[in-house]
Design a protein around this motif. Structure first.
Motif, PDB file in Angstrom:
ATOM      1  N   CYS A 135       0.824  -1.212   0.000  1.00  0.00           N
ATOM      2  CA  CYS A 135       0.000   0.000   0.000  1.00  0.00           C
ATOM      3  C   CYS A 135       0.858   1.261   0.000  1.00  0.00           C
ATOM      4  O   CYS A 135       0.598   2.194  -0.764  1.00  0.00           O
ATOM      5  CB  CYS A 135      -0.938   0.018   1.203  1.00  0.00           C
ATOM      6  N   ALA A 136       1.865   1.274   0.842  1.00  0.00           N
ATOM      7  CA  ALA A 136       2.743   2.452   0.930  1.00  0.00           C
ATOM      8  C   ALA A 136       3.494   2.660  -0.391  1.00  0.00           C
ATOM      9  O   ALA A 136       3.608   3.787  -0.875  1.00  0.00           O
ATOM     10  CB  ALA A 136       3.714   2.291   2.090  1.00  0.00           C
ATOM     11  N   ARG A 137       3.973   1.573  -0.981  1.00  0.00           N
ATOM     12  CA  ARG A 137       4.692   1.667  -2.253  1.00  0.00           C
ATOM     13  C   ARG A 137       3.765   2.170  -3.363  1.00  0.00           C
ATOM     14  O   ARG A 137       4.124   3.063  -4.134  1.00  0.00           O
ATOM     15  CB  ARG A 137       5.297   0.322  -2.636  1.00  0.00           C
ATOM     16  N   GLU A 138       2.556   1.620  -3.445  1.00  0.00           N
ATOM     17  CA  GLU A 138       1.605   2.037  -4.474  1.00  0.00           C
ATOM     18  C   GLU A 138       1.222   3.510  -4.317  1.00  0.00           C
ATOM     19  O   GLU A 138       1.104   4.229  -5.321  1.00  0.00           O
ATOM     20  CB  GLU A 138       0.351   1.172  -4.420  1.00  0.00           C
ATOM     21  N   ALA A 139       1.016   3.947  -3.092  1.00  0.00           N
ATOM     22  CA  ALA A 139       0.672   5.354  -2.856  1.00  0.00           C
ATOM     23  C   ALA A 139       1.813   6.257  -3.321  1.00  0.00           C
ATOM     24  O   ALA A 139       1.579   7.269  -3.995  1.00  0.00           O
ATOM     25  CB  ALA A 139       0.361   5.583  -1.382  1.00  0.00           C
ATOM     26  N   LEU A 140       3.034   5.881  -2.991  1.00  0.00           N
ATOM     27  CA  LEU A 140       4.204   6.666  -3.393  1.00  0.00           C
ATOM     28  C   LEU A 140       4.334   6.691  -4.918  1.00  0.00           C
ATOM     29  O   LEU A 140       4.509   7.758  -5.518  1.00  0.00           O
ATOM     30  CB  LEU A 140       5.469   6.087  -2.746  1.00  0.00           C
ATOM     31  N   GLU A 141       4.233   5.512  -5.530  1.00  0.00           N
ATOM     32  CA  GLU A 141       4.364   5.422  -6.987  1.00  0.00           C
ATOM     33  C   GLU A 141       3.249   6.176  -7.709  1.00  0.00           C
ATOM     34  O   GLU A 141       3.459   6.731  -8.787  1.00  0.00           O
ATOM     35  CB  GLU A 141       4.365   3.955  -7.434  1.00  0.00           C
ATOM     36  N   GLY A 142       2.058   6.184  -7.128  1.00  0.00           N
ATOM     37  CA  GLY A 142       0.917   6.865  -7.730  1.00  0.00           C
ATOM     38  C   GLY A 142       0.799   8.319  -7.327  1.00  0.00           C
ATOM     39  O   GLY A 142      -0.156   8.999  -7.714  1.00  0.00           O
ATOM     40  N   ASP A 143       1.752   8.798  -6.503  1.00  0.00           N
ATOM     41  CA  ASP A 143       1.751  10.169  -6.002  1.00  0.00           C
ATOM     42  C   ASP A 143       0.407  10.508  -5.349  1.00  0.00           C
ATOM     43  O   ASP A 143      -0.194  11.543  -5.609  1.00  0.00           O
ATOM     44  CB  ASP A 143       2.079  11.150  -7.129  1.00  0.00           C
ATOM     45  N   LYS A 144      -0.067   9.567  -4.509  1.00  0.00           N
ATOM     46  CA  LYS A 144      -1.333   9.721  -3.800  1.00  0.00           C
ATOM     47  C   LYS A 144      -1.062   9.761  -2.303  1.00  0.00           C
ATOM     48  O   LYS A 144      -0.162   9.068  -1.824  1.00  0.00           O
ATOM     49  CB  LYS A 144      -2.250   8.526  -4.060  1.00  0.00           C
ATOM     50  N   PRO A 145      -1.839  10.509  -1.554  1.00  0.00           N
ATOM     51  CA  PRO A 145      -1.720  10.418  -0.102  1.00  0.00           C
ATOM     52  C   PRO A 145      -2.028   8.988   0.352  1.00  0.00           C
ATOM     53  O   PRO A 145      -2.973   8.367  -0.151  1.00  0.00           O
ATOM     54  CB  PRO A 145      -2.774  11.398   0.423  1.00  0.00           C
ATOM     55  N   LEU A 146      -1.242   8.473   1.275  1.00  0.00           N
ATOM     56  CA  LEU A 146      -1.449   7.111   1.765  1.00  0.00           C
ATOM     57  C   LEU A 146      -2.874   6.928   2.286  1.00  0.00           C
ATOM     58  O   LEU A 146      -3.514   5.917   1.995  1.00  0.00           O
ATOM     59  CB  LEU A 146      -0.432   6.758   2.856  1.00  0.00           C
ATOM     60  N   ALA A 147      -3.384   7.887   3.023  1.00  0.00           N
ATOM     61  CA  ALA A 147      -4.741   7.772   3.576  1.00  0.00           C
ATOM     62  C   ALA A 147      -5.775   7.619   2.469  1.00  0.00           C
ATOM     63  O   ALA A 147      -6.717   6.832   2.597  1.00  0.00           O
ATOM     64  CB  ALA A 147      -5.065   8.975   4.449  1.00  0.00           C
ATOM     65  N   ASP A 148      -5.613   8.333   1.364  1.00  0.00           N
ATOM     66  CA  ASP A 148      -6.558   8.227   0.249  1.00  0.00           C
ATOM     67  C   ASP A 148      -6.474   6.845  -0.393  1.00  0.00           C
ATOM     68  O   ASP A 148      -7.498   6.243  -0.730  1.00  0.00           O
ATOM     69  CB  ASP A 148      -6.281   9.296  -0.811  1.00  0.00           C
TER      70      ASP A 148
END
Length: 162
Positions: free
Chosen positions: A105-118
């Motif tokens: 989840c953390a990696r995907e959020a970072l790669e997608g430039d999305k807030p982790l909470a979102d």
């Protein structure tokens, strides 16, 4: 509380998984005109190593994934693109179980430039919809599921993840 959360990876504690899960699950049920007070969901906040074992045990895929769900019963619609029949409240309030992996989840959020909470909110909405019989194997079902996710996320102030 709707969600019974077990945290195996302390990073989920810092990310506020319990609050994110409760908010996302409630919004999903309410969007589908289901009373959250009538239902229970079990959620495991784990790491990639744990979810890889679960993914292999239950799906024969020996690698980590972001989220897994196990509905308490089959609720899928037979007709492609049709909404599943909503469950009826009764003596067994359990909708099913969800596991979510921190590392992926953390990696995907970072790669997608999305807030982790979102991103986590999206994955919980996605998993709860699976518990309710929604799926994305057939194209028509995927369209229904994604459209429903976007509607729910919009109500929560989360941008369209697609």
């Amino acid at each position: 509380m709707l969600c019974d959360v077990v945290i195996e990876d302390d990073r989920w504690e810092a990310a506020g998984l319990e609050d994110l899960a409760e908010r996302a699950a409630r919004a999903t049920l309410e969007h589908l005109a289901l009373n959250p007070e009538d239902w229970e969901i079990s959620l495991l906040g784990c790491d990639d190593a744990r979810i890889a074992v679960l993914n292999e045990d239950f799906r024969d895929k020996p690698q980590p994934t972001n989220v897994l769900s196990w509905p308490s019963e089959e609720r899928g619609a037979e007709m492609p693109g049709a909404a599943p029949e909503p469950p009826l409240p009764g003596p067994d309030p359990e909708l099913g179980d969800i596991a979510i992996a921190w590392d992926t989840c953390a990696r995907e959020a970072l790669e997608g430039d999305k807030p982790l909470a979102d991103h986590v909110t999206h994955l919980i909405v996605h998993a709860v919809l699976h518990l309710l019989g929604y799926d994305h194997v057939r194209d028509q079902d995927a369209t229904l599921m994604e459209t429903t996710e976007v509607e729910i996320l919009g109500k929560l102030g989360v941008s369209d993840p697609y």
